[in-house]
Design a protein around this motif. Structure first.
Motif, PDB file in Angstrom:
ATOM      1  N   ASN A  79     -32.084   9.947  -7.236  1.00  0.00           N
ATOM      2  CA  ASN A  79     -32.711  10.393  -5.993  1.00  0.00           C
ATOM      3  C   ASN A  79     -34.203  10.625  -6.185  1.00  0.00           C
ATOM      4  OD1 ASN A  79     -30.240  10.337  -4.674  1.00  0.00           O
ATOM      5  ND2 ASN A  79     -29.826  12.511  -4.990  1.00  0.00           N
ATOM      6  N   LEU A 102     -35.265  13.137   6.190  1.00  0.00           N
ATOM      7  CA  LEU A 102     -34.144  13.502   5.336  1.00  0.00           C
ATOM      8  C   LEU A 102     -33.091  14.195   6.183  1.00  0.00           C
ATOM      9  CD1 LEU A 102     -36.164  15.216   2.430  1.00  0.00           C
ATOM     10  CD2 LEU A 102     -35.648  12.775   2.684  1.00  0.00           C
ATOM     11  N   GLU A 106     -28.510  16.901   3.153  1.00  0.00           N
ATOM     12  CA  GLU A 106     -28.659  16.174   1.893  1.00  0.00           C
ATOM     13  C   GLU A 106     -28.439  17.076   0.687  1.00  0.00           C
ATOM     14  OE1 GLU A 106     -29.292  12.672   1.434  1.00  0.00           O
ATOM     15  OE2 GLU A 106     -28.517  13.016   3.461  1.00  0.00           O
ATOM     16  N   VAL A 110     -32.418  15.868  -3.187  1.00  0.00           N
ATOM     17  CA  VAL A 110     -33.179  15.127  -2.179  1.00  0.00           C
ATOM     18  C   VAL A 110     -34.108  16.080  -1.421  1.00  0.00           C
ATOM     19  CG1 VAL A 110     -33.002  13.865   0.009  1.00  0.00           C
ATOM     20  CG2 VAL A 110     -31.532  13.247  -1.916  1.00  0.00           C
ATOM     21  N   SER A 153     -33.629   9.081   4.187  1.00  0.00           N
ATOM     22  CA  SER A 153     -32.594   9.343   3.183  1.00  0.00           C
ATOM     23  C   SER A 153     -31.408  10.032   3.847  1.00  0.00           C
ATOM     24  CB  SER A 153     -33.142  10.209   2.044  1.00  0.00           C
ATOM     25  OG  SER A 153     -32.179  10.352   1.020  1.00  0.00           O
ATOM     26  N   ASP A 184     -27.876   8.472  -0.844  1.00  0.00           N
ATOM     27  CA  ASP A 184     -27.229   9.144  -1.960  1.00  0.00           C
ATOM     28  C   ASP A 184     -25.729   8.936  -1.774  1.00  0.00           C
ATOM     29  OD1 ASP A 184     -25.986  10.865  -3.718  1.00  0.00           O
ATOM     30  OD2 ASP A 184     -27.232  12.596  -3.246  1.00  0.00           O
TER      31      ASP A 184
END
Length: 393
Positions: A79, A102, A106, A110, A153, A184
């Motif tokens: 990550n 994000l 997460e 992250v 992400s 991820d």
């Protein structure tokens, strides 16, 4: 071999190394121990060939090519390499894309990188909200996307409440605005087939010990067209296309490759189905206890097949887990955040009250979990609740 004297319900924190994985690793500790980067002799070639085979096995897991697999020490490093590496190189090239998105649920590795990119590098980092089930609404994401977004992400499967995202659907919107999509997917291999993931994401993080492989090894998938856009975090001998220097740990790489092969086995679909059914049976058993309870997170068919996040209202999760020691292993949330004495950011993001978040226990089942384990766990929890209730009177 699982210790049957101890009830293990923390598979999302770590899995045991599968027997077939351990057997394939063993020769590379003592017999074929040569440095895989020693290119002047046959023993080095043998170690190198073993690592090449492992990259092919991992690539097959996600539908990628072997030259797109970079070994790391685990998903946390993956990550970091994905987000820091892309953002630092973008800065060096003077990119006008200064926003980073994000998801609100997460992994800490992250979110922590996001804070570094915001406070040390000047990027504008924004959270993507989730609904009460931990799912991202495509319409909300589309409102945040624009041509100034560098990277988005979003994890494939949440490590606390098991939410499984619609990665293919999210990918279309992200790629339409020209942003890079990082995922991820550490919790993904046990939860779902991932053989088309490389078609939908640009960067993808994996962890060996979340998929019946060893600890200390992970991988980052980097689409080959993006590899020149990543600034390394580790410099040295230029191994792995210069993206992550250092001598590769052959046994660990072999182990992760073998674990990826295990995740691709023909009976994995039926194993996931059985895990799902056993998980649902456990939910029913816990809900039948004479104590009010509440299941947190998504519906059963939209969550990790081994995940349960449940709260016994009026009781503290930490008190319950303390009362069942040393007989039962479960978690109050993510093991990676267990040292932080505050409600989980994931539970807060899905709208739980402080009392609800304090009650939440994550039980995560694995392929080795038996019906006898379920019965033993329910007995332990029932006894603990009875004792805590009396103490609280």
């Amino acid at each position: 071999m699982i210790n049957r004297d101890f009830l293990y319900f923390d598979y999302q924190a770590t899995t045991p190394v599968a027997e077939q994985v351990l057997l394939k690793m063993h020769p590379y500790f003592r017999e074929s121990f040569a440095n895989p980067h020693s290119s002047d002799h046959a023993l080095g070639w043998k170690s190198s060939a073993a690592i090449d085979n492992a990259t092919k096995q991992i690539a097959r897991l996600i539908g990628a090519d072997s030259d797109e697999i970079i070994f790391t020490s685990g998903a946390t490093e993956s990550n970091n390499l994905a987000l820091l590496g892309l953002a630092r190189r973008a800065m060096l090239k003077g990119s006008r894309r200064k926003r980073i998105l994000l998801s609100a649920i997460e992994h800490k590795s992250v979110l922590s990188v996001g804070r570094v990119l915001e406070y040390q590098y000047g990027f504008k980092v924004e959270r993507i909200a989730v609904d009460k089930h931990g799912h991202i609404l495509l319409s909300d994401l589309e409102q945040q996307l624009d041509d100034d977004v560098l990277i988005v992400s979003i994890m494939a499967v949440n490590n606390e409440i098991g939410s499984m995202q619609n990665i293919a659907g999210l990918s279309k919107a992200i790629k339409a605005c020209g942003a890079v999509f990082h995922c991820d997917a550490a919790q993904g291999p046990i939860a779902m087939s991932m053989q088309e993931f490389a078609q939908n994401v640009d960067l993808l993080s994996l962890s060996g010990h979340k998929m019946y492989g060893p600890k200390g090894i992970g991988a980052l998938y980097i689409h080959r067209n993006l590899q020149d856009e990543i600034e390394p975090l580790i410099y040295g001998g230029g191994q792995q296309n210069g993206l992550r220097s250092g001598t590769l740990p052959t046994p660990l790489c072999v182990g992760m490759g073998a674990a990826a092969e295990y995740m691709c086995s023909d009976n994995m679909g039926s194993m996931r189905d059985e895990l799902h059914m056993r998980r649902d049976r456990f939910i029913g058993m816990l809900s039948a206890l004479p104590w009010p309870s509440k299941l947190y997170g998504p519906e059963a068919d939209k969550r990790h097949p081994g995940n349960i996040s449940i709260g016994f209202l009026g009781f503290s999760a930490q008190d319950i887990l303390g009362a069942v020691q040393p007989h039962l292993a479960a978690s109050t949330g993510s093991a990676c955040t267990s040292g932080i004495p505050e409600p989980s950011h994931v539970l807060k993001a899905i709208g739980l009250t402080g009392e609800e978040a304090d009650s939440a226990i994550r039980f995560s089942l694995g392929f080795e979990t038996t019906d006898s384990d379920l019965e033993g766990a329910v007995k332990q929890i029932s006894t603990a609740l009875s004792r805590l209730f009396v103490i609280g009177l």
